[in-house]
Design a protein around this motif. Structure first.
Motif, PDB file in Angstrom:
ATOM      1  N   THR A 261       0.819  -1.218   0.000  1.00  0.00           N
ATOM      2  CA  THR A 261       0.000   0.000   0.000  1.00  0.00           C
ATOM      3  C   THR A 261       0.849   1.264   0.000  1.00  0.00           C
ATOM      4  OG1 THR A 261      -0.160   0.038   2.427  1.00  0.00           O
ATOM      5  CG2 THR A 261      -1.873  -1.154   1.229  1.00  0.00           C
ATOM      6  N   GLY A 262       2.149   1.129   0.200  1.00  0.00           N
ATOM      7  CA  GLY A 262       3.029   2.284   0.121  1.00  0.00           C
ATOM      8  C   GLY A 262       2.695   3.356   1.141  1.00  0.00           C
ATOM      9  N   GLN A 263       2.609   4.584   0.666  1.00  0.00           N
ATOM     10  CA  GLN A 263       2.412   5.714   1.580  1.00  0.00           C
ATOM     11  C   GLN A 263       1.072   5.670   2.305  1.00  0.00           C
ATOM     12  OE1 GLN A 263       4.573   8.406   2.489  1.00  0.00           O
ATOM     13  NE2 GLN A 263       5.978   6.881   1.675  1.00  0.00           N
ATOM     14  N   ASN A 264       0.092   4.933   1.778  1.00  0.00           N
ATOM     15  CA  ASN A 264      -1.171   4.785   2.496  1.00  0.00           C
ATOM     16  C   ASN A 264      -0.948   4.059   3.819  1.00  0.00           C
ATOM     17  OD1 ASN A 264      -4.054   5.093   2.706  1.00  0.00           O
ATOM     18  ND2 ASN A 264      -4.244   2.917   2.270  1.00  0.00           N
ATOM     19  N   GLY A 265       0.063   3.197   3.858  1.00  0.00           N
ATOM     20  CA  GLY A 265       0.400   2.507   5.096  1.00  0.00           C
ATOM     21  C   GLY A 265       0.841   3.476   6.176  1.00  0.00           C
ATOM     22  N   GLY A 280       4.306  -1.181  17.996  1.00  0.00           N
ATOM     23  CA  GLY A 280       5.200  -1.776  17.011  1.00  0.00           C
ATOM     24  C   GLY A 280       4.452  -2.155  15.751  1.00  0.00           C
ATOM     25  N   LEU A 281       5.194  -2.301  14.666  1.00  0.00           N
ATOM     26  CA  LEU A 281       4.616  -2.641  13.381  1.00  0.00           C
ATOM     27  C   LEU A 281       5.032  -4.030  12.926  1.00  0.00           C
ATOM     28  CD1 LEU A 281       5.205   0.621  11.311  1.00  0.00           C
ATOM     29  CD2 LEU A 281       3.098  -0.089  12.447  1.00  0.00           C
ATOM     30  N   VAL A 282       4.113  -4.664  12.206  1.00  0.00           N
ATOM     31  CA  VAL A 282       4.431  -5.871  11.444  1.00  0.00           C
ATOM     32  C   VAL A 282       4.228  -5.492   9.990  1.00  0.00           C
ATOM     33  CG1 VAL A 282       3.933  -8.296  11.041  1.00  0.00           C
ATOM     34  CG2 VAL A 282       3.517  -7.306  13.308  1.00  0.00           C
ATOM     35  N   LEU A 283       5.288  -5.468   9.221  1.00  0.00           N
ATOM     36  CA  LEU A 283       5.210  -5.077   7.820  1.00  0.00           C
ATOM     37  C   LEU A 283       5.138  -6.342   6.972  1.00  0.00           C
ATOM     38  CD1 LEU A 283       5.195  -2.381   6.279  1.00  0.00           C
ATOM     39  CD2 LEU A 283       7.619  -2.727   5.834  1.00  0.00           C
ATOM     40  N   THR A 284       3.994  -6.567   6.323  1.00  0.00           N
ATOM     41  CA  THR A 284       3.760  -7.801   5.580  1.00  0.00           C
ATOM     42  C   THR A 284       3.863  -7.584   4.074  1.00  0.00           C
ATOM     43  OG1 THR A 284       1.359  -7.421   5.510  1.00  0.00           O
ATOM     44  CG2 THR A 284       2.231  -8.657   7.398  1.00  0.00           C
ATOM     45  N   LYS A 285       3.954  -8.702   3.349  1.00  0.00           N
ATOM     46  CA  LYS A 285       3.930  -8.725   1.881  1.00  0.00           C
ATOM     47  C   LYS A 285       5.087  -7.958   1.258  1.00  0.00           C
ATOM     48  CE  LYS A 285      -1.100  -9.225   2.051  1.00  0.00           C
ATOM     49  NZ  LYS A 285      -2.404  -8.830   1.482  1.00  0.00           N
ATOM     50  N   LEU A 286       6.212  -7.944   1.940  1.00  0.00           N
ATOM     51  CA  LEU A 286       7.387  -7.264   1.394  1.00  0.00           C
ATOM     52  C   LEU A 286       7.914  -7.940   0.138  1.00  0.00           C
ATOM     53  CD1 LEU A 286       9.340  -6.302   4.624  1.00  0.00           C
ATOM     54  CD2 LEU A 286       8.738  -4.734   2.775  1.00  0.00           C
ATOM     55  N   LYS A 291       7.861  -1.231  -2.789  1.00  0.00           N
ATOM     56  CA  LYS A 291       7.689  -0.130  -1.853  1.00  0.00           C
ATOM     57  C   LYS A 291       8.151  -0.479  -0.443  1.00  0.00           C
ATOM     58  CE  LYS A 291       3.728   1.531  -4.535  1.00  0.00           C
ATOM     59  NZ  LYS A 291       4.378   2.723  -5.082  1.00  0.00           N
ATOM     60  N   GLY A 292       9.163  -1.332  -0.326  1.00  0.00           N
ATOM     61  CA  GLY A 292       9.645  -1.750   0.989  1.00  0.00           C
ATOM     62  C   GLY A 292      10.190  -0.628   1.830  1.00  0.00           C
ATOM     63  N   GLY A 293      10.503   0.500   1.218  1.00  0.00           N
ATOM     64  CA  GLY A 293      11.014   1.636   1.963  1.00  0.00           C
ATOM     65  C   GLY A 293      10.000   2.242   2.907  1.00  0.00           C
ATOM     66  N   ILE A 294       8.727   1.828   2.813  1.00  0.00           N
ATOM     67  CA  ILE A 294       7.702   2.366   3.705  1.00  0.00           C
ATOM     68  C   ILE A 294       8.030   2.060   5.162  1.00  0.00           C
ATOM     69  CG2 ILE A 294       6.220   0.334   3.558  1.00  0.00           C
ATOM     70  CD1 ILE A 294       5.144   4.042   3.807  1.00  0.00           C
ATOM     71  N   ALA A 295       8.768   0.982   5.409  1.00  0.00           N
ATOM     72  CA  ALA A 295       9.186   0.667   6.783  1.00  0.00           C
ATOM     73  C   ALA A 295       9.994   1.817   7.364  1.00  0.00           C
ATOM     74  CB  ALA A 295      10.026  -0.618   6.797  1.00  0.00           C
ATOM     75  N   LEU A 296      10.821   2.418   6.543  1.00  0.00           N
ATOM     76  CA  LEU A 296      11.658   3.522   7.004  1.00  0.00           C
ATOM     77  C   LEU A 296      10.836   4.793   7.185  1.00  0.00           C
ATOM     78  CD1 LEU A 296      14.638   2.880   4.559  1.00  0.00           C
ATOM     79  CD2 LEU A 296      14.349   2.014   6.882  1.00  0.00           C
ATOM     80  N   ALA A 297       9.881   5.016   6.284  1.00  0.00           N
ATOM     81  CA  ALA A 297       9.047   6.216   6.376  1.00  0.00           C
ATOM     82  C   ALA A 297       8.216   6.205   7.656  1.00  0.00           C
ATOM     83  CB  ALA A 297       8.143   6.316   5.152  1.00  0.00           C
ATOM     84  N   ILE A 298       7.622   5.065   7.979  1.00  0.00           N
ATOM     85  CA  ILE A 298       6.788   4.978   9.178  1.00  0.00           C
ATOM     86  C   ILE A 298       7.637   5.159  10.439  1.00  0.00           C
ATOM     87  CG2 ILE A 298       5.342   3.432  10.557  1.00  0.00           C
ATOM     88  CD1 ILE A 298       4.307   2.247   7.943  1.00  0.00           C
ATOM     89  N   ALA A 299       8.765   4.462  10.469  1.00  0.00           N
ATOM     90  CA  ALA A 299       9.640   4.563  11.645  1.00  0.00           C
ATOM     91  C   ALA A 299      10.119   6.002  11.846  1.00  0.00           C
ATOM     92  CB  ALA A 299      10.822   3.618  11.498  1.00  0.00           C
TER      93      ALA A 299
END
Length: 332
Positions: A261-265, A280-286, A291-299
């Protein structure tokens, strides 16, 4: 290499982690990193040659512009990207960095630092007996599957006594799926009537955990859109119901976010965090996204650490998040 499951948890055992099984052989750990790298292939390809050492042989305005574009395309986020590139450009200008592998290594270091927000805990504290973990997320993020896999690792690998509570009472398939995971992991299963009150199931799950002396109670809630105010209030109610038995519970609130979902996440994490204090987050479907960089944006933007990642369908594809190896798998 990516950290062990035993490294993810804080317990009363000496050293701060469960004793667990013996450490994995180095060959298996290396193999797991290769699998992580392969499953992040789409994101790495999105970054492309711009982040390879050859790009940095000549450092100029075009270099930084291309790097910014690549990071934004991978959904690292505009704010995060701007700060990372500014640091690299400043250090390169000052002569502290040269091109090639040195600059690539520095990029990995910066991305890893962003993924572990200062002042946050990226482990899961299991010292409360029982520890109550609340699982939340938007429909279709893999929340129930993640709940079952987490129970399996806690039970089978770490020897904890686990209670699974199916508070998604409006979706029969979710209840049956969680029941299957409970049987597979040896966890005690708690359910309520179809379309029943989710709060009552959560309450019963905690009560059962206290009664049988469980180590961990995991409550799976119904998926809901972050824009549905009434359902978000229901989540807040579940938290209040849990706290009636254990005032400090839930001890951990994990939000599952679909990386595709990218930035919607990022927006999801922001609104869920306002409603239920996400820890904490669980980032699924990587494995299925660029768009795996969304982990960094959220953090970076929200200060919520990523604690688990899902990189595939198998049990082994739910892994503790390790920032440095994640960053290296993205760009190397």
């Amino acid at each position: 290499m990516p950290r062990e499951w035993t490294d993810l948890f804080i317990t009363d055992h000496a050293g701060g982690t469960s004793p667990g099984p013996a450490p994995e052989p180095e060959e298996r750990r290396v193999g797991r990193f290769r699998r992580l790298r392969e499953n992040l292939r789409k994101t790495r390809q999105a970054l492309g040659a711009e982040i390879q050492a050859t790009l940095f042989e000549e450092l100029n305005d075009e270099t930084w512009e291309r790097l910014e574009e690549a990071l934004i395309y991978a959904d690292v986020g505009a704010r995060t990207t701007a700060e990372v590139v500014a640091v690299l450009e400043r250090e390169a200008t000052a002569g502290g960095l040269t091109g090639g592998q040195e600059l690539t290594d520095r990029l990995v270091e910066l991305l890893a630092g962003i993924a572990r927000p200062e002042g946050t805990e990226d482990r899961i504290d299991l010292r409360a007996k029982p520890t109550v973990i609340l699982m939340a997320g938007v429909n279709g993020t893999g929340k129930t599957t993640t709940t079952g896999k987490l129970a399996h690792h806690l039970s089978r690998e770490l020897g904890h006594r686990v209670v699974l509570a199916a508070a998604d009472t409006f979706r029969a398939a979710a209840v049956e799926q969680l029941h299957t995971w409970a049987e597979r992991s040896g966890a005690t299963f708690v359910r309520g009537p179809d379309n029943g009150d989710p709060g009552s199931v959560a309450y019963e799950g905690v009560r059962t955990g206290i009664e049988i002396g469980a180590d961990v109670v995991i409550i799976d809630t119904a998926g809901r859109l972050h824009t549905q105010d009434n359902l978000m209030e229901e989540l807040a109610k579940i938290r209040r119901v849990i706290a009636k038995q254990i005032p400090e519970a839930p001890h951990e609130t994990l939000l599952t976010v679909d990386a595709t979902t990218g930035q919607n996440g990022l927006r999801q994490a922001q609104l869920f965090g306002q409603a239920i204090a996400v820890t904490g987050l669980v980032l699924t479907k990587l494995d299925g996204t660029a768009k795996g960089g969304i982990a960094l944006a959220i953090a970076h933007d929200l200060g919520i650490p990523v604690k688990l990642i899902g990189i595939g369908e198998t049990l082994e594809d739910l892994r503790p998040f390790e920032p440095t190896e994640f960053a290296r798998a993205l760009v190397s």
